[in-house]
Scaffold this motif. Structure first.
Motif, short mmCIF file in Angstrom:
data_model
loop_
_atom_site.label_atom_id
_atom_site.label_comp_id
_atom_site.label_asym_id
_atom_site.label_seq_id
_atom_site.Cartn_x
_atom_site.Cartn_y
_atom_site.Cartn_z
N SER A 142 23.07 -5.02 -6.08
CA SER A 142 23.58 -6.02 -5.15
C SER A 142 23.70 -5.37 -3.78
O SER A 142 24.38 -4.36 -3.62
N HIS A 143 23.02 -5.94 -2.79
CA HIS A 143 22.97 -5.30 -1.47
C HIS A 143 23.26 -6.32 -0.38
O HIS A 143 22.60 -7.37 -0.30
N ALA A 144 24.24 -6.04 0.46
CA ALA A 144 24.56 -6.91 1.59
C ALA A 144 23.53 -6.69 2.69
O ALA A 144 23.19 -5.55 3.03
N ALA B 279 0.82 -1.21 0.00
CA ALA B 279 0.00 0.00 0.00
C ALA B 279 0.85 1.25 0.00
O ALA B 279 0.41 2.32 -0.42
N THR B 280 2.10 1.14 0.45
CA THR B 280 2.97 2.32 0.56
C THR B 280 4.13 2.32 -0.43
O THR B 280 4.97 3.21 -0.38
N GLY B 281 4.20 1.34 -1.30
CA GLY B 281 5.30 1.29 -2.27
C GLY B 281 5.71 -0.13 -2.59
O GLY B 281 4.89 -0.94 -3.00
N GLN B 282 6.98 -0.44 -2.38
CA GLN B 282 7.49 -1.78 -2.61
C GLN B 282 8.34 -2.21 -1.43
O GLN B 282 8.89 -1.37 -0.70
N GLU B 283 8.45 -3.53 -1.26
CA GLU B 283 9.23 -4.08 -0.16
C GLU B 283 9.82 -5.40 -0.62
O GLU B 283 9.16 -6.17 -1.32
N ARG C 221 15.34 -1.77 6.30
CA ARG C 221 16.24 -0.78 5.71
C ARG C 221 15.58 -0.16 4.48
O ARG C 221 15.10 -0.88 3.61
N LEU C 222 15.57 1.17 4.41
CA LEU C 222 15.06 1.86 3.24
C LEU C 222 16.18 1.98 2.21
O LEU C 222 17.28 2.43 2.54
N LEU C 223 15.90 1.57 0.99
CA LEU C 223 16.87 1.64 -0.08
C LEU C 223 16.28 2.41 -1.26
O LEU C 223 15.09 2.30 -1.54
N CYS C 224 17.13 3.15 -1.94
CA CYS C 224 16.68 3.79 -3.17
C CYS C 224 16.49 2.70 -4.23
O CYS C 224 16.95 1.57 -4.08
N THR C 225 15.82 3.03 -5.32
CA THR C 225 15.56 2.05 -6.37
C THR C 225 16.84 1.45 -6.92
O THR C 225 16.95 0.24 -7.11
N CYS C 226 17.84 2.29 -7.13
CA CYS C 226 19.12 1.81 -7.68
C CYS C 226 19.75 0.76 -6.76
O CYS C 226 20.20 -0.28 -7.22
#
Length: 197
Positions: A150-152, A40-44, A140-145
């Protein structure tokens, strides 16, 4: 998507994919992955167990209560990012649609724990009963990029007073919270169990 399991089995077998025996719904063990779901608030991005090459069951508690632990989602076949945990890489697939909803609503509870072992014990109690618990501050909030890259992943949690999201009905959640507290009543407390909003 169409739940035509006979045709789906023929197609996957034709691609050289080994399926569990049977002629009904494909409920295989295709490993752990991540799926980027719409909320409802975006993506997760949530963790999931793959049931077949394109379906996965959500096994973490989404931070957005519009989505639920235990849902089955249909995802695309091309990874769009990855998560790295202790050197192991897990693909992130994008959700196409919610395939099967879950009846397990998300609750929130305030817990107080003397150390991180107490928090780990809480998560373990719910996992042992095939239910979910997630420390709200672990998100953790991440930008789209970054999300699509690749995210640890650091799953470390803190001790102290904090909110934990729980996937269980209120009666079962209460029982398991009492079970958790009884393990070390001098260092563990909980209160204010309610529906997450």
């Amino acid at each position: 998507m169409l739940r035509d399991w006979s045709t789906a089995r023929d197609c996957w077998t034709g691609y050289g994919i080994t399926l569990p025996p049977g002629d009904g719904e494909i409920l295989g063990e295709f490993g752990v992955t991540c799926v980027r779901i719409s909320t409802a608030t975006g993506q997760e991005v949530v963790w999931a167990h793959r049931l077949c090459p394109t379906r996965a069951r959500v096994v973490t508690v989404p931070f957005d209560p519009s989505r639920r632990f235990g849902e089955v989602v249909l995802h695309d076949g091309v990874p769009n990012g990855e998560r790295i945990v202790q050197g192991q890489r897990y693909p992130v697939f994008d959700e196409i649609m919610l395939f099967a909803p879950s009846e397990i609503a998300t609750l929130a509870v305030t817990v107080t724990a003397a150390d991180t072992d107490d928090i780990d014990a809480l998560l373990e109690v719910f996992a042992r009963h095939d239910l979910g618990a997630e420390v709200l501050s672990s998100g953790r909030l991440l930008c789209t990029c970054c999300s699509e890259g690749s995210h640890a992943v650091d799953r470390a949690v803190d001790a102290g007073r904090q909110t934990v999201l729980i996937a269980a009905d209120k009666t079962r959640a209460t029982e398991l919270l009492h079970e958790w507290r009884s393990g070390r009543p001098d260092t563990r407390e909980w209160e204010d169990l309610h529906a997450a909003t």
